[in-house]
Design an enzyme around this catalytic site. Structure first.
Site, PDB file in Angstrom:
ATOM      1  CE  LYS A  53      -3.836   2.514   1.080  1.00 33.53           C
ATOM      2  NZ  LYS A  53      -4.552   2.282   2.342  1.00 33.53           N
ATOM      3  CB  SER A  55       0.998   8.061  -1.388  1.00 27.51           C
ATOM      4  OG  SER A  55       0.328   9.183  -1.917  1.00 27.51           O
ATOM      5  CB  THR A 108      -2.478  12.059  -2.185  1.00 26.76           C
ATOM      6  OG1 THR A 108      -2.251  10.910  -3.010  1.00 26.76           O
ATOM      7  CG2 THR A 108      -3.585  12.901  -2.796  1.00 26.76           C
ATOM      8  CB  ALA A 109      -1.407  14.798   2.375  1.00 23.91           C
ATOM      9  CG  HIS A 152      -4.201   8.507   8.128  1.00 25.22           C
ATOM     10  ND1 HIS A 152      -4.697   8.103   6.914  1.00 25.22           N
ATOM     11  CD2 HIS A 152      -2.878   8.207   8.106  1.00 25.22           C
ATOM     12  CE1 HIS A 152      -3.732   7.581   6.194  1.00 25.22           C
ATOM     13  NE2 HIS A 152      -2.610   7.636   6.885  1.00 25.22           N
TER      14      HIS A 152
END
Length: 277
Positions: A53, A55, A108-109, A152
């Site tokens: 997993k 980004s 992404t943030a 989150h």
């Protein structure tokens, strides 16, 4: 099969069934629990498990070696990162020349923040400081940093630190593009059978939705001291129809983010067609 994903509730909810042998025909999983900032770099360096997993923002560094699996990730609406400060101002001009804490430069943030700041912070921001996301809010509260970019469960807890939201970057992105926010992606090494992996992940998602109570103990074991209410809110926010299938809208969101970021030289140039291969 080796896999790495975060201990966050959305990931443990999605993969509970596969991890616990509930998916017929799926191979046993050897799980490494790792923050997405770690897996972003593992994948780029050819390290770590063959399924990870990461980004969506990290895809340009890895697409030659890893395929994007069209399910199991986190993409949605109303779930974007927040820009937090200890002051009450909502004027982004206040960030000009300031020090900003971010959880990763390959997230992404981070891309959303830089794209937003390029339009809204005159003269640009000052210094970017990368720190673990759980340290960001205390650093902003204690004025060790001027503002923080959080992700989150911080969406639900930042008020506990006496902080204020300057901008919801998810809302900004949705207003600007009318597309959902691409956050976390599942990738698999291109030597593996991608369709089979997608089918097993999709089956695990469907099982989680059909048996929501079965995964609660597993989720809370890894929930980093979150309350059950916050853990459930986290799942409700990040696990949705895009988790089962990215679909055309999901791919459009990913392409929009990465093409914009490449134009701003925030990510390296990459072959866009590899997103769907």
């Amino acid at each position: 099969m080796n896999i790495a994903f975060s201990p966050c509730p959305n990931d443990t909810f999605v993969f509970h069934a596969w991890v616990h042998g509930r998916i017929p025909g799926a191979p046993p999983l050897d799980v490494t629990y790792a923050d997405i900032n770690i897996t972003n770099h593992w994948a780029a360096e050819g390290k770590g498990p063959e399924v990870q997993k990461i980004s969506f923002a990290a895809l340009p560094w890895v697409l030659k070696d890893y395929a994007l699996i069209p399910c199991g990730g986190a993409l949605g609406r109303g779930c974007g990162p927040l820009v937090l400060t200890s002051s009450t101002t909502t004027d982004p001009k206040a960030l000009s020349g300031k020090r900003i804490a971010v959880p990763s430069e390959r997230s992404t943030a981070y891309l959303l923040f830089r794209l937003w700041a390029s339009q809204n912070v005159p003269g640009g921001i000052g210094e970017i400081v990368v720190m673990p996301f759980h340290e960001i809010m205390p650093a902003v509260r204690d004025k060790k940093i001027d503002a923080g970019l959080v992700i989150h469960e911080a969406r639900f807890t930042y008020q506990n630190y006496g902080l204020n939201m300057m901008r919801d970057l998810g809302s900004w992105w949705e207003e600007d593009t009318q597309l959902p926010i691409p956050l976390g992606a599942i990738i698999a090494h291109r030597s593996l059978e991608q369709n089979a992996i997608a089918n097993w992940i999709r089956a695990s998602v469907e099982y989680a939705w059909s048996h929501p109570n079965e995964s609660k103990t597993y989720i809370m074991e890894h929930a980093q001291e979150l309350s059950t209410e916050v853990a459930q809110a986290h799942i409700d926010l990040y696990v949705n129809s895009f988790t089962a299938d990215l679909g055309e809208e999901g791919f459009a969101a990913i392409e929009s983010l990465l093409v914009r970021a490449a134009k701003e030289r925030l990510v390296p140039e990459f072959d866009l067609s590899l997103l769907r291969k």
